[in-house]
Design an enzyme around this catalytic site. Structure first.
Site, short mmCIF file in Angstrom:
data_model
loop_
_atom_site.label_atom_id
_atom_site.label_comp_id
_atom_site.label_asym_id
_atom_site.label_seq_id
_atom_site.Cartn_x
_atom_site.Cartn_y
_atom_site.Cartn_z
N ASP A 177 -4.36 -4.21 3.29
CA ASP A 177 -5.64 -4.56 2.68
C ASP A 177 -5.40 -5.55 1.54
OD1 ASP A 177 -4.76 -3.08 0.51
OD2 ASP A 177 -6.39 -1.62 0.54
N CYS B 55 -1.03 -0.74 1.66
CA CYS B 55 -2.25 -0.86 0.85
C CYS B 55 -1.83 -0.64 -0.60
CB CYS B 55 -3.36 0.08 1.34
SG CYS B 55 -3.01 1.85 1.19
N THR C 113 -1.53 2.19 -2.34
CA THR C 113 -0.58 3.32 -2.39
C THR C 113 0.15 3.55 -1.08
OG1 THR C 113 -2.31 4.83 -1.66
CG2 THR C 113 -2.01 4.57 -4.06
C1 RB5 Z 1 -7.87 -0.36 -2.86
O1 RB5 Z 1 -8.30 -0.52 -4.15
C2 RB5 Z 1 -7.06 0.93 -2.72
O2 RB5 Z 1 -7.89 2.03 -2.82
C3 RB5 Z 1 -6.28 0.95 -1.43
O3 RB5 Z 1 -5.45 -0.17 -1.36
C4 RB5 Z 1 -5.36 2.12 -1.21
O4 RB5 Z 1 -4.53 2.36 -2.30
C5 RB5 Z 1 -5.98 3.34 -0.71
O5 RB5 Z 1 -5.30 4.34 -0.38
#
Ligand code: RB5
Length: 147
Positions: free
Chosen positions: A8, A65, A67
């Protein structure tokens, strides 16, 4: 190997570094992630990589992503996917040796790029050990079949 990569907006920069690294290691990369840093929804990218791996279009996947958690949860909803979040190289090796994880995930806000590359390398270099571990994976598969 053919490796599906997804990410993402939180992980776009790290994704490009990982894609370059995988190519340098001689792998073919299919990029299912966003190439933008505009806010987007990680479930879409987890699903895309999960579906590609489950369908055999890729040998394994890398998901990133913020985390590594949200995108791996999404991928794990695809039957046949075993996506594992790793923040260290020992876990990355063990998720292949014991869990036969077909997707590795990590967080761009959690690990630096050098550690991320080491995690990917530890995962790719490891081999599934089978035996009692296969029995447990069969049990996980049986849970999927209860749906
Ligand atoms: C995006 O802000 C964040 O929530 C996403 O990248 C991820 O960490 C979700 O688990």
């Amino acid at each position: 190997m053919k490796i599906a990569v997804g990410n993402d907006h939180a992980a776009t920069e790290l994704k490009f570094e990982i894609v370059d690294y995988l190519k340098k290691l001689g792998h073919e990369v299919i990029n299912f992630g966003t190439d933008s840093t505009e806010s987007c929804d990680y479930p879409e990218y987890g699903a895309r990589v999960g579906q590609a791996v489950a369908a055999g279009e890729a040998d394994c996947g890398v998901l990133i992503c913020g985390t590594g958690v949200g995108i791996s949860i999404a991928a794990n909803k695809v039957p046949g996917v075993r996506a594992a979040v790793c923040s260290d190289t020992a876990t990355a090796r063990l998720v292949r040796e014991h869990n036969n994880a077909n997707i590795i995930a990590f967080g761009a806000r959690i690990v630096g790029s050098e550690l991320a590359k080491d995690i990917v390398k530890a995962y790719l270099d490891a081999r599934f050990q089978g035996g009692r571990h296969q029995t447990r994976i069969d049990m996980i598969h049986e849970i999927e079949c209860r749906r």
